[in-house]
Structures are given as C-alpha cells and as structure tokens.
Design a protein around this motif. Structure first.
Motif, PDB file in Angstrom:
ATOM      1  N   ARG A  11       0.705  -1.190   0.191  1.00  0.00           N
ATOM      2  CA  ARG A  11      -0.066   0.125   0.124  1.00  0.00           C
ATOM      3  C   ARG A  11       0.753   1.116  -0.048  1.00  0.00           C
ATOM      4  O   ARG A  11       1.912   1.176   0.730  1.00  0.00           O
ATOM      5  N   ALA A  12       0.442   2.135  -0.784  1.00  0.00           N
ATOM      6  CA  ALA A  12       1.222   3.404  -0.807  1.00  0.00           C
ATOM      7  C   ALA A  12       1.151   4.356   0.541  1.00  0.00           C
ATOM      8  O   ALA A  12      -0.064   4.056   0.871  1.00  0.00           O
ATOM      9  N   PHE A  13       1.836   4.981   0.972  1.00  0.00           N
ATOM     10  CA  PHE A  13       1.856   5.878   2.276  1.00  0.00           C
ATOM     11  C   PHE A  13       1.983   6.940   1.576  1.00  0.00           C
ATOM     12  O   PHE A  13       2.734   7.633   0.905  1.00  0.00           O
ATOM     13  N   PHE A  14       1.007   7.961   2.431  1.00  0.00           N
ATOM     14  CA  PHE A  14       0.924   9.291   2.023  1.00  0.00           C
ATOM     15  C   PHE A  14       0.639   9.845   3.407  1.00  0.00           C
ATOM     16  O   PHE A  14      -0.398   9.680   4.439  1.00  0.00           O
ATOM     17  N   ASN A  15       1.468  11.053   3.767  1.00  0.00           N
ATOM     18  CA  ASN A  15       1.334  11.764   4.785  1.00  0.00           C
ATOM     19  C   ASN A  15       0.224  12.781   4.557  1.00  0.00           C
ATOM     20  O   ASN A  15       0.464  13.780   4.026  1.00  0.00           O
ATOM     21  N   HIS A  16      -0.980  12.710   5.328  1.00  0.00           N
ATOM     22  CA  HIS A  16      -2.056  13.666   5.142  1.00  0.00           C
ATOM     23  C   HIS A  16      -2.190  14.771   6.471  1.00  0.00           C
ATOM     24  O   HIS A  16      -3.003  15.573   6.679  1.00  0.00           O
ATOM     25  N   THR A  17      -0.942  14.767   7.157  1.00  0.00           N
ATOM     26  CA  THR A  17      -0.788  15.820   8.258  1.00  0.00           C
ATOM     27  C   THR A  17      -0.283  17.084   7.822  1.00  0.00           C
ATOM     28  O   THR A  17      -0.384  17.961   8.652  1.00  0.00           O
ATOM     29  N   PRO A  68      -9.292  15.552   6.233  1.00  0.00           N
ATOM     30  CA  PRO A  68      -7.944  15.400   6.721  1.00  0.00           C
ATOM     31  C   PRO A  68      -7.836  14.892   8.229  1.00  0.00           C
ATOM     32  O   PRO A  68      -7.173  14.039   8.489  1.00  0.00           O
ATOM     33  N   THR A  69      -8.774  15.288   9.261  1.00  0.00           N
ATOM     34  CA  THR A  69      -8.858  14.956  10.195  1.00  0.00           C
ATOM     35  C   THR A  69      -8.977  13.385  10.412  1.00  0.00           C
ATOM     36  O   THR A  69      -8.383  12.533  11.153  1.00  0.00           O
ATOM     37  N   LEU A  70     -10.371  13.004   9.597  1.00  0.00           N
ATOM     38  CA  LEU A  70     -10.287  11.620   9.501  1.00  0.00           C
ATOM     39  C   LEU A  70      -9.417  10.744   8.746  1.00  0.00           C
ATOM     40  O   LEU A  70      -9.260   9.526   9.135  1.00  0.00           O
ATOM     41  N   PHE A  71      -8.597  11.345   7.846  1.00  0.00           N
ATOM     42  CA  PHE A  71      -7.375  10.607   7.244  1.00  0.00           C
ATOM     43  C   PHE A  71      -6.410  10.315   8.380  1.00  0.00           C
ATOM     44  O   PHE A  71      -6.039   9.283   8.284  1.00  0.00           O
ATOM     45  N   VAL A  72      -6.144  11.022   9.088  1.00  0.00           N
ATOM     46  CA  VAL A  72      -5.106  10.984  10.206  1.00  0.00           C
ATOM     47  C   VAL A  72      -5.684   9.988  11.258  1.00  0.00           C
ATOM     48  O   VAL A  72      -4.877   9.078  11.481  1.00  0.00           O
ATOM     49  N   LYS A  73      -6.890  10.173  11.714  1.00  0.00           N
ATOM     50  CA  LYS A  73      -7.401   9.046  12.616  1.00  0.00           C
ATOM     51  C   LYS A  73      -7.527   7.629  12.153  1.00  0.00           C
ATOM     52  O   LYS A  73      -7.213   6.708  12.726  1.00  0.00           O
ATOM     53  N   GLY A  89       0.355   4.688  13.986  1.00  0.00           N
ATOM     54  CA  GLY A  89       1.560   5.213  13.987  1.00  0.00           C
ATOM     55  C   GLY A  89       2.049   5.804  12.422  1.00  0.00           C
ATOM     56  O   GLY A  89       3.276   6.153  12.353  1.00  0.00           O
ATOM     57  N   THR A  90       1.369   5.578  11.538  1.00  0.00           N
ATOM     58  CA  THR A  90       2.019   6.005  10.058  1.00  0.00           C
ATOM     59  C   THR A  90       1.568   7.528   9.899  1.00  0.00           C
ATOM     60  O   THR A  90       2.155   8.081   8.985  1.00  0.00           O
ATOM     61  N   ASN A  91       0.570   7.933  10.453  1.00  0.00           N
ATOM     62  CA  ASN A  91       0.099   9.398  10.124  1.00  0.00           C
ATOM     63  C   ASN A  91      -0.015  10.123  11.503  1.00  0.00           C
ATOM     64  O   ASN A  91      -1.082  10.358  11.768  1.00  0.00           O
ATOM     65  N   LYS A  92       1.157  10.616  12.037  1.00  0.00           N
ATOM     66  CA  LYS A  92       0.745  11.342  13.371  1.00  0.00           C
ATOM     67  C   LYS A  92       1.171  12.876  12.900  1.00  0.00           C
ATOM     68  O   LYS A  92       2.337  13.047  12.288  1.00  0.00           O
ATOM     69  N   ALA A  93       0.516  13.776  13.440  1.00  0.00           N
ATOM     70  CA  ALA A  93       0.762  15.455  13.449  1.00  0.00           C
ATOM     71  C   ALA A  93       2.056  15.407  14.151  1.00  0.00           C
ATOM     72  O   ALA A  93       2.251  14.598  15.227  1.00  0.00           O
TER      73      ALA A  93
END
Length: 147
Positions: free
Chosen positions: A30-36, A85-90, A95-99
């Motif tokens: 799976r691709a990883f995208f940082n949504h923070t 974007p909040t839902l993307f992070v949650k 541990g992959t998408n933390k602000a």
C-alpha cells in the motif's frame, strides 16, 4: 526557481516502478501518504478558529436572517476542509500518520517544494491568509457601521 526539464534528463534520473500482478494470498503493498501536512494540530485549530471568527463577525456585524443559508454553506465547506484531513489521520494505520508535536515542528520545520522552512516561516505562511481574512471581516463590519 522553476526550470525546464527535458525528457532525456528526467528519464536518466527517474525511478520507474511497474505494478505486477500479486499472488492470490499476498497483499499488494500500500502506498503511504502523509495527510498531516507536517504541521502540528494547533496550527489547524488556529486556522479554523480564524475562519470561524470571520463567520461570527459577519453574522454579528450584519445580523441579517438571509445570511443563514450562505453561513450554513460556509460551515459545510469548513467541516469538509478540516474534517476530512482529520479523518485521514485518525483512520490511518497505527503510527503512520501522526501530526508533529510543537517540539518536533520547532526543531525540524517542514519541507516544501522550494526547500526546508524553519517553524516560524512555515507558521507565517500558513497563518497569514486566515488572519488577513479575519481583519478583512472586521474592516467590512466597521465600514458598514460607520457608513
């Protein structure tokens, strides 16, 4: 600055990935995208607070019931702009998408297309428009009250 990149230069330096069929029991990577957006949560809250302050200034300053529908539409847009974007992070894997924390933000800054920015400059770039919108709303209400 931007520059013209010729096809030969790009082909020479590019890394090309091809997608191969995956066996039945294996999972595809799976691709990883940082949504923070590499910013602390406080910056998001501050920018949303600026936009909500603008809406509140308009409602209180003009107080017209006909503004209900446009203000509701603005509310829906803000819910989408800040909620998705909040839902993307949650909903990201653990541990992959933390602000970033404020300490990380202050020590590292952020990376942009034009290079790394220290925290102060990044904060100025992110917050200048929301603050100007609040000041514009206050100016509009003040002008309307004086005229």
């Amino acid at each position: 600055m931007s520059q013209m990149l010729h096809r030969e230069i790009v082909a020479e330096k590019a890394i090309v990935y091809t997608i191969h069929p995956v066996a039945e029991k294996e999972e595809a990577p799976r691709a990883f995208f940082n949504h923070t957006f590499e910013l602390p949560t406080g910056v998001y809250i501050a920018s949303l607070a600026c936009f909500m302050t603008f809406l509140a200034t308009m409602v209180v300053g003009f107080g017209n019931p006909e503004l209900g529908i446009p203000m509701a539409i603005f509310g829906v847009f803000f819910a989408g702009f800040y909620g998705i974007p909040t839902l993307f992070v949650k909903e990201s894997p653990e541990g992959t998408n933390k602000a970033l924390s404020w300490g990380q933000f202050r020590s590292r800054g952020i990376n942009t297309l034009t290079g790394p920015l220290p925290a102060g400059e990044a904060l100025a770039q992110v917050m200048v428009l929301p603050v100007l919108i609040v000041l514009w709303g206050v100016a509009c209400v003040t002008i309307a009250a004086l005229v």
